[in-house]
Design a protein around this motif. Structure first.
Motif, mmCIF file in Angstrom:
data_model
loop_
_atom_site.group_PDB
_atom_site.id
_atom_site.type_symbol
_atom_site.label_atom_id
_atom_site.label_comp_id
_atom_site.label_asym_id
_atom_site.label_seq_id
_atom_site.Cartn_x
_atom_site.Cartn_y
_atom_site.Cartn_z
ATOM 1 N N ASP A 45 -14.505 4.968 -55.615
ATOM 2 C CA ASP A 45 -15.029 3.863 -54.291
ATOM 3 C C ASP A 45 -16.475 3.619 -54.373
ATOM 4 N N LEU A 48 -16.212 0.760 -57.292
ATOM 5 C CA LEU A 48 -15.912 -0.639 -56.899
ATOM 6 C C LEU A 48 -17.052 -1.152 -55.977
ATOM 7 N N SER A 54 -15.357 -4.082 -53.958
ATOM 8 C CA SER A 54 -14.734 -3.197 -53.018
ATOM 9 C C SER A 54 -13.463 -3.947 -52.302
ATOM 10 N N PRO A 58 -5.986 -5.369 -55.026
ATOM 11 C CA PRO A 58 -5.348 -4.267 -55.981
ATOM 12 C C PRO A 58 -4.264 -5.024 -57.122
ATOM 13 N N LYS A 130 -8.605 0.219 -57.799
ATOM 14 C CA LYS A 130 -8.655 0.004 -56.230
ATOM 15 C C LYS A 130 -7.311 0.146 -55.627
ATOM 16 N N LYS A 133 -6.543 4.868 -56.127
ATOM 17 C CA LYS A 133 -7.852 5.632 -56.284
ATOM 18 C C LYS A 133 -7.328 6.833 -55.965
#
Length: 161
Positions: A45, A48, A54, A58, A130, A133
């Motif tokens: 996280d 990203l 963020s 994905p 992403k 994770k």
């Protein structure tokens, strides 16, 4: 025996028993009877966020099919310090993510003079991260021990050498 060991260590050294490990050097540790799960979800996280990915979409794969990266493909050069930081961060993520080791090793070949194609490939890995994770490494006790290995060689895959 463990309680006695802790007691002796605490009497000899200044220390505190914090219980079962939950987080260490960016690694999240989840323990249960017969199982230990290591992941780096929080680190992913933060990674990203650091590279402004963020909110990215994905992806299901780490690299485009039949993609061949080359040192001298004529593409525009990018900031090498940002690229190195991204690749270094991805290398640290491989501690619990063997699924990205190969593709990270490929993009790490271009740290001296990265170009846009190399940066796009590195960011594609972030897009894969992403969507994955929560992936990590699970260690379990097992009754029937059987070692299985897989390999996918591409001896002629490097364009440069």
């Amino acid at each position: 025996m463990i309680k006695e060991f802790k007691k002796v260590m605490m009497s000899e050294y200044e220390m505190t028993d914090l219980g079962a490990m939950k987080y260490f050097l960016g690694l999240q540790v989840k323990q249960s009877p017969g199982r230990i799960f290591l992941s780096q979800e929080k680190y992913a996280d933060n990674l990203l966020k650091k590279f402004n990915m963020s909110e990215c979409k994905p992806l299901a794969t780490t690299m485009a099919l039949n993609e061949r990266l080359s040192k001298n493909d004529g593409k525009e050069k990018v900031d090498a310090s940002i690229y190195r930081s991204l690749v270094g961060s991805l290398i640290y993520l491989t501690h619990t993510r063997p699924d990205i080791v190969h593709v990270v090793s490929i993009i790490s070949r271009f740290m001296s003079e990265p170009n846009k194609a190399h940066l796009v490939a590195a960011k594609r890995i972030l897009r894969y991260v992403k969507g994955t994770k929560g992936y990590g490494i699970l260690y379990e006790t097992e009754e029937n021990h059987k070692l299985t290995g897989f390999i996918d060689n591409n001896w002629a895959g490097s364009i440069d050498d």
